[in-house]
Design a protein around this motif. Structure first.
Motif, short mmCIF file in Angstrom:
data_model
loop_
_atom_site.label_atom_id
_atom_site.label_comp_id
_atom_site.label_asym_id
_atom_site.label_seq_id
_atom_site.Cartn_x
_atom_site.Cartn_y
_atom_site.Cartn_z
N SER A 19 0.85 -1.18 0.00
CA SER A 19 0.00 0.00 0.00
C SER A 19 0.89 1.23 0.00
N GLY A 20 0.29 2.37 0.18
CA GLY A 20 1.09 3.57 0.22
C GLY A 20 0.24 4.80 0.43
N PRO A 21 0.92 5.83 0.90
CA PRO A 21 2.37 5.92 1.08
C PRO A 21 2.84 5.36 2.42
N MET A 22 4.17 5.22 2.52
CA MET A 22 4.76 4.98 3.83
C MET A 22 4.49 6.21 4.68
N LEU A 23 4.09 6.00 5.92
CA LEU A 23 3.84 7.11 6.83
C LEU A 23 5.13 7.55 7.53
N VAL A 24 5.90 6.55 7.96
CA VAL A 24 7.16 6.79 8.65
C VAL A 24 8.20 5.87 8.05
N VAL A 25 9.39 6.42 7.77
CA VAL A 25 10.49 5.64 7.22
C VAL A 25 11.74 5.90 8.04
N ASP A 26 12.24 4.84 8.67
CA ASP A 26 13.46 4.93 9.48
C ASP A 26 13.36 6.07 10.50
N GLY A 27 12.21 6.17 11.14
CA GLY A 27 12.03 7.14 12.21
C GLY A 27 11.66 8.54 11.77
#
Length: 259
Positions: free
Chosen positions: A156-164
């Protein structure tokens, strides 16, 4: 940037006499209040619960709704404990991206970079549980190189949080507010699902995952029509009038599926 203020109210599976239900089903349901909005948070312990993905029944027809899935489980002697919509889907009610159920790939990974819609906001990503019971949320690009042997997965998308970090595409001052749902893995063996009880911005929703749930990576599932259902609390999220037929759904039953 203002600091997020939040509070948690335990209810449903963890309230009063229902504590015994939480012990029997490792499913924690609570309400979280953050910056004037409320969210339903459901956390699963994968060492005690089996998360499943359902899209098509034995005849190849989409279940389409949580209620239909619940009745199907009941007919098979299985009581539904939790369910929510999985990732974004197309106009023909087919998952728009990777969909894996019981180790079988039902829809392939979608690496197309579209021009419109939430799925086109980069990066998008994949939520999965592998055959060893380990869960994760990764970007689509990371999924392509990881070689995960998944038992279930939804893209799915978008990513909400990526690597903090909250997705840089989200503006804190945005006026775009919708009901929203998402998923993250706050700790080893645990999966957290959230749905907003009122329309919120992407930035506010992502902040819940990073700041209140402590997740370094989180994935948006869907908006407007998103709901969570638990046996203890019923439906949370979008009002019934906003709900349309779903494609894939994520669910927990009180007994394993027959094979």
């Amino acid at each position: 940037m203002s600091a997020m203020s939040w509070s948690i109210r335990f209810c449903g599976a963890l309230a009063g006499a229902a504590l015994s239900l939480a012990d029997a089903h490792a499913l924690e349901s609570r309400t979280l209040a953050a910056d004037g909005a409320e969210y339903r948070i459901v956390t699963l312990d994968l060492s005690r619960e089996t998360l499943e993905l359902h899209w098509l029944d034995a005849d190849g027809h989409a279940y389409g709704s949580i209620e239909t899935l619940r009745r199907a489980g009941e007919a098979g002697g299985r009581a539904l404990a939790f369910a929510t919509n999985a990732g974004i889907y197309d106009r023909e009610n087919r998952p728009l991206g990777l969909t894996i159920a019981d180790g079988k790939t039902l829809r392939p990974l979608n690496t197309t970079r579209g021009r419109s819609g939430n799925f086109a906001i980069q990066p998008n990503g994949v939520f999965y549980v592998d055959r060893e019971g380990r869960a994760g949320v990764v970007t689509t690009d990371a999924w392509r190189v990881r070689g995960v042997d998944a038992r279930l997965a939804t893209q799915s998308g978008p990513m909400l949080v990526v690597d903090g970090e909250i997705n840089a595409s989200f503006a804190e001052e945005s006026e775009s507010r919708k009901w929203r749902s998402g998923v993250c893995v706050p700790a080893k063996g645990r999966v957290a699902f959230a749905v907003s009880e009122t329309p919120v911005t992407f930035h506010a929703f992502a902040s819940v995952f990073r700041d209140a749930l402590g997740c370094r990576d989180a994935l948006y599932l869907d908006g407007t029509l998103s709901r969570i259902w638990t046996a203890a609390d019923g439906y949370s999220g979008a009002p019934a009038v906003m709900v349309k037929p779903y494609a894939a759904m994520l669910a927990v039953f009180d007994a394993p599926a027959a094979h």
